[in-house]
Design a protein around this motif. Structure first.
Motif, short mmCIF file in Angstrom:
data_model
loop_
_atom_site.label_atom_id
_atom_site.label_comp_id
_atom_site.label_asym_id
_atom_site.label_seq_id
_atom_site.Cartn_x
_atom_site.Cartn_y
_atom_site.Cartn_z
N ASP A 208 0.84 -1.20 0.00
CA ASP A 208 0.00 0.00 0.00
C ASP A 208 0.87 1.25 0.00
O ASP A 208 0.65 2.19 -0.76
CB ASP A 208 -0.92 -0.03 1.22
N VAL A 209 1.88 1.26 0.84
CA VAL A 209 2.78 2.41 0.94
C VAL A 209 3.57 2.61 -0.35
O VAL A 209 3.79 3.74 -0.79
CB VAL A 209 3.72 2.28 2.16
N LEU A 210 3.98 1.53 -0.99
CA LEU A 210 4.72 1.65 -2.24
C LEU A 210 3.88 2.28 -3.34
O LEU A 210 4.37 3.11 -4.12
CB LEU A 210 5.25 0.28 -2.68
N VAL A 211 2.60 1.92 -3.40
CA VAL A 211 1.71 2.54 -4.39
C VAL A 211 1.53 4.02 -4.06
O VAL A 211 1.55 4.87 -4.95
CB VAL A 211 0.34 1.80 -4.43
N GLN A 212 1.38 4.35 -2.77
CA GLN A 212 1.24 5.75 -2.36
C GLN A 212 2.47 6.56 -2.75
O GLN A 212 2.36 7.65 -3.30
CB GLN A 212 1.04 5.84 -0.84
N VAL A 213 3.64 6.02 -2.45
CA VAL A 213 4.89 6.73 -2.75
C VAL A 213 5.04 6.93 -4.25
O VAL A 213 5.44 8.01 -4.71
CB VAL A 213 6.10 5.97 -2.17
N GLY A 214 4.71 5.91 -5.02
CA GLY A 214 4.84 6.02 -6.47
C GLY A 214 3.96 7.12 -7.05
O GLY A 214 4.44 7.97 -7.79
N LEU A 215 2.69 7.11 -6.70
CA LEU A 215 1.78 8.14 -7.23
C LEU A 215 2.12 9.53 -6.70
O LEU A 215 2.08 10.51 -7.45
CB LEU A 215 0.33 7.80 -6.88
N ALA A 216 2.45 9.63 -5.42
CA ALA A 216 2.80 10.93 -4.86
C ALA A 216 4.08 11.47 -5.50
O ALA A 216 4.17 12.66 -5.80
CB ALA A 216 2.97 10.82 -3.35
N GLY A 217 5.04 10.62 -5.72
CA GLY A 217 6.29 11.06 -6.36
C GLY A 217 6.06 11.58 -7.75
O GLY A 217 6.57 12.64 -8.13
N VAL A 218 5.28 10.86 -8.54
CA VAL A 218 4.99 11.29 -9.90
C VAL A 218 4.22 12.62 -9.89
O VAL A 218 4.55 13.55 -10.63
CB VAL A 218 4.18 10.21 -10.66
N GLY A 219 3.23 12.73 -9.03
CA GLY A 219 2.44 13.96 -8.96
C GLY A 219 3.26 15.16 -8.55
O GLY A 219 3.16 16.23 -9.15
N VAL A 220 4.10 15.00 -7.55
CA VAL A 220 4.91 16.12 -7.06
C VAL A 220 5.94 16.55 -8.10
O VAL A 220 6.14 17.74 -8.34
CB VAL A 220 5.58 15.75 -5.72
N VAL A 221 6.58 15.59 -8.73
CA VAL A 221 7.58 15.94 -9.75
C VAL A 221 6.92 16.66 -10.92
O VAL A 221 7.45 17.66 -11.42
CB VAL A 221 8.35 14.68 -10.21
N LEU A 222 5.75 16.20 -11.34
CA LEU A 222 5.05 16.88 -12.43
C LEU A 222 4.66 18.30 -12.07
O LEU A 222 4.84 19.23 -12.85
CB LEU A 222 3.81 16.09 -12.83
N VAL A 223 4.14 18.49 -10.86
CA VAL A 223 3.73 19.84 -10.46
C VAL A 223 4.94 20.75 -10.26
O VAL A 223 4.94 21.89 -10.70
CB VAL A 223 2.87 19.78 -9.17
N ALA A 224 5.97 20.22 -9.60
CA ALA A 224 7.16 21.05 -9.35
C ALA A 224 7.87 21.42 -10.66
O ALA A 224 8.45 22.50 -10.77
CB ALA A 224 8.11 20.31 -8.43
N ALA A 225 7.81 20.55 -11.64
CA ALA A 225 8.50 20.82 -12.91
C ALA A 225 7.71 21.75 -13.81
O ALA A 225 8.29 22.44 -14.65
CB ALA A 225 8.77 19.51 -13.63
N THR A 226 6.40 21.79 -13.67
CA THR A 226 5.59 22.56 -14.60
C THR A 226 4.94 23.80 -13.99
O THR A 226 4.44 24.64 -14.74
CB THR A 226 4.47 21.68 -15.20
N ALA A 227 4.91 23.92 -12.69
CA ALA A 227 4.21 25.07 -12.07
C ALA A 227 4.94 26.37 -12.37
O ALA A 227 6.15 26.46 -12.31
CB ALA A 227 4.12 24.87 -10.56
N GLY A 228 4.17 27.37 -12.72
CA GLY A 228 4.71 28.69 -12.92
C GLY A 228 5.31 28.93 -14.30
O GLY A 228 5.81 30.00 -14.57
N ARG A 229 5.30 27.92 -15.15
CA ARG A 229 5.83 28.11 -16.49
C ARG A 229 4.83 28.81 -17.36
O ARG A 229 3.65 28.52 -17.34
CB ARG A 229 6.13 26.75 -17.14
N SER A 230 5.32 29.71 -18.16
CA SER A 230 4.44 30.33 -19.15
C SER A 230 5.02 30.00 -20.52
O SER A 230 6.20 30.21 -20.79
CB SER A 230 4.38 31.84 -18.95
N ASP A 231 4.19 29.47 -21.36
CA ASP A 231 4.63 29.05 -22.70
C ASP A 231 4.29 30.12 -23.73
O ASP A 231 3.62 29.86 -24.72
CB ASP A 231 3.97 27.72 -23.08
N SER A 232 4.75 31.32 -23.53
CA SER A 232 4.50 32.36 -24.50
C SER A 232 5.67 32.41 -25.47
O SER A 232 6.81 32.65 -25.11
CB SER A 232 4.32 33.71 -23.81
N ALA A 233 5.38 32.15 -26.71
CA ALA A 233 6.45 32.10 -27.71
C ALA A 233 6.31 33.19 -28.71
O ALA A 233 5.34 33.73 -29.02
CB ALA A 233 6.42 30.75 -28.41
#
Length: 89
Positions: free
Chosen positions: A64-89
């Motif tokens: 149960d904990v391994l599934v929690q860690v996996g999903l939480a890790g993916v979610g946090v990395v996605l949010v931390a990597a993409t938050a605040g970016r503006s794609d104005s080209a």
């Protein structure tokens, strides 16, 4: 969902949310509270997913904990990597 499952999801989410900020290189544009919230929500979803798949049992289980860690890790990395970016080209 048992109390142990909720408590483990909360703790896992907070820890993974805090550690997720350390894994993403560069300047952090996502606020700390956002990464913590995403970690907790993803860990709770991990608990639900573990129950649906059948790996979660009564009380505190490693699978149960391994599934929690996996999903939480993916979610946090996605949010931390993409938050605040503006794609104005």
């Amino acid at each position: 969902m048992t109390v142990a499952g909720l408590v483990s999801a909360l703790l896992v989410g907070l820890v993974v949310g805090a550690l997720g900020r350390l894994v993403v290189p560069g300047r952090r544009t996502a606020p700390l509270w956002l990464t913590l919230v995403v970690g907790v929500v993803a860990a709770l979803l991990g608990t639900i997913l573990a129950r649906l798949v059948g790996v979660a049992g009564a009380g505190f289980r490693l699978q149960d904990v391994l599934v929690q860690v996996g999903l939480a890790g993916v979610g946090v990395v996605l949010v931390a990597a993409t938050a605040g970016r503006s794609d104005s080209a």
